[in-house]
Design a protein around this motif. Structure first.
Motif, short mmCIF file in Angstrom:
data_model
loop_
_atom_site.label_atom_id
_atom_site.label_comp_id
_atom_site.label_asym_id
_atom_site.label_seq_id
_atom_site.Cartn_x
_atom_site.Cartn_y
_atom_site.Cartn_z
N GLY A 141 29.19 37.10 43.46
CA GLY A 141 30.27 36.52 44.22
C GLY A 141 30.38 36.54 45.90
O GLY A 141 30.74 35.55 46.28
N ARG A 142 29.87 37.44 46.39
CA ARG A 142 30.19 37.66 47.98
C ARG A 142 29.35 36.78 48.49
O ARG A 142 29.42 36.00 49.51
CB ARG A 142 29.79 39.13 48.18
CG ARG A 142 31.08 40.20 48.11
CD ARG A 142 30.72 41.36 48.68
NE ARG A 142 29.65 42.14 48.26
CZ ARG A 142 29.79 43.00 47.07
NH1 ARG A 142 30.70 43.15 46.35
NH2 ARG A 142 28.57 43.61 46.79
N ALA A 182 31.58 33.41 34.83
CA ALA A 182 32.16 32.51 35.82
C ALA A 182 33.64 33.03 36.22
O ALA A 182 33.71 32.85 37.60
CB ALA A 182 32.59 30.90 35.30
N GLY A 183 34.27 33.52 35.41
CA GLY A 183 35.58 34.20 35.73
C GLY A 183 35.33 35.39 36.81
O GLY A 183 35.88 35.46 37.73
N LEU A 184 34.11 36.21 36.40
CA LEU A 184 33.97 37.35 37.18
C LEU A 184 33.27 36.90 38.70
O LEU A 184 33.81 37.36 39.65
CB LEU A 184 32.94 38.24 36.67
CG LEU A 184 32.94 38.96 35.26
CD1 LEU A 184 31.97 39.73 34.84
CD2 LEU A 184 34.29 39.69 35.46
N LEU A 185 32.63 35.73 38.81
CA LEU A 185 32.22 35.42 39.93
C LEU A 185 33.55 34.75 40.74
O LEU A 185 33.41 34.98 41.92
CB LEU A 185 31.26 34.34 39.64
CG LEU A 185 29.91 34.59 39.45
CD1 LEU A 185 28.86 33.45 38.75
CD2 LEU A 185 29.01 35.47 40.15
N ALA A 186 34.33 34.05 40.25
CA ALA A 186 35.36 33.46 40.78
C ALA A 186 36.24 34.70 41.32
O ALA A 186 36.92 34.60 42.43
CB ALA A 186 36.23 32.59 39.96
N ARG A 187 36.64 35.66 40.73
CA ARG A 187 37.25 37.07 41.03
C ARG A 187 36.78 37.71 42.20
O ARG A 187 37.53 37.91 43.34
CB ARG A 187 37.48 38.01 40.01
CG ARG A 187 38.07 39.17 40.48
CD ARG A 187 38.26 40.08 39.38
NE ARG A 187 36.95 40.76 39.18
CZ ARG A 187 36.55 41.37 38.18
NH1 ARG A 187 37.44 41.92 37.01
NH2 ARG A 187 35.38 42.20 38.05
N GLU A 188 35.60 37.64 42.26
CA GLU A 188 34.83 38.24 43.71
C GLU A 188 34.71 37.15 44.77
O GLU A 188 34.93 37.73 46.08
CB GLU A 188 33.09 38.60 43.23
CG GLU A 188 33.11 39.56 42.29
CD GLU A 188 33.68 40.77 42.74
OE1 GLU A 188 33.88 41.09 43.90
OE2 GLU A 188 34.09 41.51 41.62
N ALA A 192 36.60 38.02 48.37
CA ALA A 192 35.83 38.06 49.74
C ALA A 192 36.29 36.86 50.63
O ALA A 192 36.51 36.80 51.78
CB ALA A 192 34.37 37.44 49.48
N GLY A 193 36.86 35.63 50.07
CA GLY A 193 37.32 34.74 50.66
C GLY A 193 38.77 34.35 51.00
O GLY A 193 39.48 33.55 51.70
N GLY A 194 39.48 35.30 50.42
CA GLY A 194 40.99 35.32 50.42
C GLY A 194 41.75 34.06 49.90
O GLY A 194 42.38 33.60 50.28
N VAL A 195 41.09 33.54 48.57
CA VAL A 195 41.35 32.42 48.29
C VAL A 195 41.93 32.70 46.66
O VAL A 195 41.63 33.69 46.00
CB VAL A 195 40.29 31.51 47.95
CG1 VAL A 195 40.92 29.95 47.28
CG2 VAL A 195 39.74 31.16 49.26
#
Length: 285
Positions: A141-142, A182-188, A192-195
């Protein structure tokens, strides 16, 4: 995980040494907490050394790749197709499009991926998706947040940053897998991106076959009508740009169906951010 265990060890030692005395915990023992946590981490590194995310070789720090896997990681970088993120062999200038994007323009505006879907990138996706390695989502995710930084930044005329929406699993597949990759990736990515992440904005209302092994036409039929926007998602995405998050882009059938659903329900635009791109193994040109 090692950090969590180390902090727990430090808490236990501090409470024991303090003998339950609140003043002591606030004083010298409290000041020693970082030292105790660091000692706990060093001890755990000796007992359970961190390993490479792709091959399990011992590495110096957690959530990383060994030098061998890193050197073979098929990272993507500009110049690339503005729409599909396919790499070009040479720079064609701003806004250049690939033949694929011209022949079959996607429903989404832009796609970005960390790596081609081969080598260690393929292993990372398989481990996250099929082999119960949710911890891999941290590093993945990062990397996605860095690669997709242009998608995560607000554009001129937008009220703020876009909203992150992961491609959902059907509830039965979610039950068997226990988590949505996909949910885990979105959370990371969001961290990292403040979104802002909207994990429940989109649902998969139709139980589809797994896409592996299907050709492009069969994939499109398989996901036709599969997605719906939830009531809370409807309120959130109206008038906003969405960044759709998934692990792999292959033919685009899944993210295409999800994109059309989001646009139909009020999103102003949809971009796509994935970890691996199955069609990006060789530069174009």
């Amino acid at each position: 995980m090692a950090d969590t265990i180390a902090d727990t060890v430090a808490d236990t030692l501090a409470n024991t040494l303090a003998g339950g005395d609140a003043a002591a915990r606030r004083g010298g023992i409290g000041a020693a907490m970082p030292v105790l946590a660091a000692a706990g981490r060093r001890l755990l590194d000796l007992l359970l050394p961190p390993t490479c995310l792709a091959c399990d070789a011992i590495v110096g720090v957690e959530q990383t790749l060994c030098p061998s896997c890193w050197s073979r990681m098929p990272f993507l970088a500009p110049p690339w197709c503005e729409r599909l993120g396919l790499p070009f062999a040479y720079d064609l200038g701003p806004g250049a499009l690939s033949p694929q994007a011209i022949a079959r323009p996607p429903a989404f505006e832009r796609l970005r991926a960390v790596a081609a879907y081969e080598g260690p990138a393929r292993v990372l996706v398989a481990r996250l998706k099929y082999h119960d390695r949710p911890s891999s989502a941290g590093a993945m995710g990062r990397w996605m947040a860095r690669t997709g930084s242009e998608l995560l930044a607000p554009r001129a005329g937008e009220a703020g940053p876009p909203l992150l929406v992961p491609v959902p699993l059907h509830r039965l597949r979610m039950w068997s897998r226990r988590y949505n990759q996909a949910g885990l990736l979105a959370r990371e990515i969001g961290r990292a991106g403040g979104v802002e992440v909207l994990p429940q904005a989109l649902v998969r209302r139709k139980r589809t076959r797994q896409q592996v092994g299907l050709d492009a036409a069969a994939r499109a039929r398989n996901v036709s009508g599969a997605f719906a926007v939830t009531p809370q998602g409807l309120m959130a995405i109206s008038g906003r740009r969405v960044v759709l998050v998934d692990d792999v882009y292959t033919t685009g059938a899944t993210v295409g169906a999800a994109t059309r659903t989001l646009l139909r329900e009020g999103a102003t635009a949809v971009d796509v951010l994935v970890f691996a791109h199955a069609g990006a193994d060789a530069p174009l040109g």
